[in-house]
Design a protein around this motif. Structure first.
Motif, short mmCIF file in Angstrom:
data_model
loop_
_atom_site.label_atom_id
_atom_site.label_comp_id
_atom_site.label_asym_id
_atom_site.label_seq_id
_atom_site.Cartn_x
_atom_site.Cartn_y
_atom_site.Cartn_z
N PHE A 3 0.63 -1.45 0.25
CA PHE A 3 -0.32 -0.08 -0.22
C PHE A 3 0.72 1.14 0.20
CE2 PHE A 3 -2.06 -3.03 2.40
CZ PHE A 3 -3.62 -3.07 1.62
N LEU A 4 0.31 2.53 -0.39
CA LEU A 4 0.61 2.99 -0.34
C LEU A 4 0.73 3.50 0.79
CD1 LEU A 4 2.72 6.60 -2.03
CD2 LEU A 4 -0.18 6.73 -2.30
N ALA A 5 1.84 4.40 1.77
CA ALA A 5 1.77 5.29 2.77
C ALA A 5 1.25 6.55 2.79
CB ALA A 5 3.15 3.96 3.88
N SER A 6 -0.04 6.73 3.58
CA SER A 6 -0.04 8.72 3.60
C SER A 6 0.74 8.79 4.94
CB SER A 6 -1.25 8.62 4.11
OG SER A 6 -1.17 7.88 5.41
N ASP A 7 1.06 10.70 4.91
CA ASP A 7 1.57 10.83 5.33
C ASP A 7 1.04 10.11 7.24
OD1 ASP A 7 3.50 12.06 3.80
OD2 ASP A 7 2.00 14.56 4.35
N LEU A 8 0.47 10.49 7.31
CA LEU A 8 -0.23 10.36 8.30
C LEU A 8 0.36 8.80 9.06
CD1 LEU A 8 -1.88 10.48 11.54
CD2 LEU A 8 -4.23 9.82 9.70
N ALA A 9 -0.62 7.31 8.03
CA ALA A 9 0.14 6.22 7.61
C ALA A 9 1.54 5.73 8.47
CB ALA A 9 -0.36 5.61 6.28
N ARG A 10 2.23 6.89 7.66
CA ARG A 10 3.96 6.93 7.74
C ARG A 10 3.90 7.65 9.72
NH1 ARG A 10 7.92 10.62 8.94
NH2 ARG A 10 9.84 9.74 7.76
N GLU A 11 3.19 8.42 9.89
CA GLU A 11 3.54 9.02 11.35
C GLU A 11 3.24 8.06 12.30
OE1 GLU A 11 6.25 11.91 11.90
OE2 GLU A 11 5.72 12.18 9.70
N VAL A 12 2.68 7.27 12.21
CA VAL A 12 1.21 6.19 13.06
C VAL A 12 2.50 5.59 12.83
CG1 VAL A 12 -0.12 4.66 13.57
CG2 VAL A 12 -1.02 7.07 12.61
N LEU A 13 2.72 4.87 12.33
CA LEU A 13 3.84 3.63 11.70
C LEU A 13 5.25 3.76 12.21
CD1 LEU A 13 3.10 2.41 8.55
CD2 LEU A 13 3.41 1.02 9.88
N LEU A 14 6.03 4.76 12.62
CA LEU A 14 6.98 5.53 13.28
C LEU A 14 7.03 5.20 14.67
CD1 LEU A 14 8.53 8.13 11.22
CD2 LEU A 14 9.19 5.86 11.29
N ALA A 15 5.55 6.09 15.32
CA ALA A 15 4.88 6.07 16.39
C ALA A 15 4.96 4.23 17.26
CB ALA A 15 3.91 6.99 16.65
N LEU A 16 4.24 3.32 16.73
CA LEU A 16 4.76 2.81 16.43
C LEU A 16 5.03 1.83 16.91
CD1 LEU A 16 1.44 1.36 15.14
CD2 LEU A 16 1.08 1.73 17.75
N THR A 17 6.52 2.03 16.64
CA THR A 17 7.57 1.13 16.29
C THR A 17 8.77 1.84 16.49
OG1 THR A 17 8.21 2.03 13.63
CG2 THR A 17 6.91 -0.02 14.56
N GLY A 18 8.69 3.50 17.32
CA GLY A 18 9.38 4.63 17.89
C GLY A 18 10.37 4.00 19.03
N ALA A 19 11.26 4.47 19.46
CA ALA A 19 12.27 4.43 21.40
C ALA A 19 11.25 3.83 22.24
CB ALA A 19 13.14 5.16 21.57
N ARG A 20 10.05 4.29 22.03
CA ARG A 20 9.28 4.01 23.39
C ARG A 20 8.61 2.90 23.82
NH1 ARG A 20 4.42 8.65 22.40
NH2 ARG A 20 4.59 8.35 25.03
#
Length: 271
Positions: free
Chosen positions: A105-122
């Motif tokens: 799927f094409l990653a929208s800006d929102l999808a990308r930021e959510v993916l980064l948040a769900l997999t980030g250091a926190r």
């Protein structure tokens, strides 16, 4: 707002895994073991290019796409260029809202930021404030909703079952710049153009030309991810000139090869 990012080379594999996802920093050429999971999962290349190989074929995942592998599908991943791979597992109740086959799927800006948040250091660093279960559930639902609105992208190369098609596609994988016609390729394996054309449509859902173009774009993404320039990539993948390559690449990927290559070189994802 996206964070300004600075590139950094990846030396060795660094992995963080938790029940709902994971993050792997892979040097170019690294590959996972063949595996399958009880839950379907989304894979995102926050930098670099990923190839997701399943029993149905190969999905190409550049930095503006998200790959989906349903539960139970045997698969493995390979990094092309230093790659920051993010993984989000989906509960069955959400997995059934998206296709039951491997997809990109094409990653929208929102999808990308959510993916980064769900997999980030926190998610794996005790020093960073983590999401509680309710917050994570809301984010995952937003992500699934975004993917439901996105169109599947033609970056999946299905693998054939027929021996004759397997022979043809194997030759093309090995020499993507080969400009032999389907008739010429057919002579090498003793199959007619008509038979091969029918097999491409029936087994792979596309024409020979469409399949070869997608294969060449796949190789182009790999070469660009490894740092090659547009002109060298165009000729290495079988285009007669860079302008025709740029047109085909832009039509499929949504940006020019030069801009795509620059984005890989000048940015890397926030932690």
């Amino acid at each position: 707002m996206p964070v300004r990012r600075q590139s950094r080379p990846i030396g060795a594999v660094t992995s963080h895994v938790w029940p709902s996802g994971g993050r792997h920093l892979w040097p170019s050429g690294e590959a996972s073991d063949v595996q399958s999971h009880a839950r379907g999962h989304l894979v995102y290349a926050a930098s670099g290019v990923l190839a997701v190989h399943t029993e149905r074929g190969t999905s190409i995942v550049p930095a503006n796409r998200v790959a989906w592998t349903p539960a139970g599908f045997t698969h493995y991943h390979r990094a092309h260029g230093d790659t920051d791979m993010r993984i989000v597992f989906l509960a069955p109740s959400l997995a059934r809202l998206i296709p039951d086959h491997p997809a990109v799927f094409l990653a929208s800006d929102l999808a990308r930021e959510v993916l980064l948040a769900l997999t980030g250091a926190r998610n794996y660093d005790d020093a960073a404030p983590g999401y509680d279960r309710a917050a994570r559930s809301r984010l995952v639902r937003v992500l699934v909703d975004e993917l439901r609105e996105a169109h599947e992208q033609p970056l999946h190369l299905p693998d054939p079952r027929d021996d004759r098609l397997q022979a043809i596609t194997r030759m093309l994988y090995e020499t993507p710049a080969d400009n032999a016609t389907l008739a010429e390729l057919g002579k090498t394996i003793g199959a007619s153009t008509r038979t091969l054309s029918r097999l491409f449509r029936n087994e792979l859902g596309m024409t020979f030309y469409e399949w070869r173009t997608q294969l060449r774009i796949y190789h182009a993404l790999v070469l660009l991810g490894e740092g090659h320039d547009t002109t060298r990539t165009a000729y290495a993948c079988g285009w007669a000139n860079p302008s025709s390559f740029i047109a085909a690449f832009t039509n499929l990927i949504g940006t020019t090869p030069g801009r795509y290559r620059t984005s890989l070189q000048t940015t890397s994802p926030p932690t």
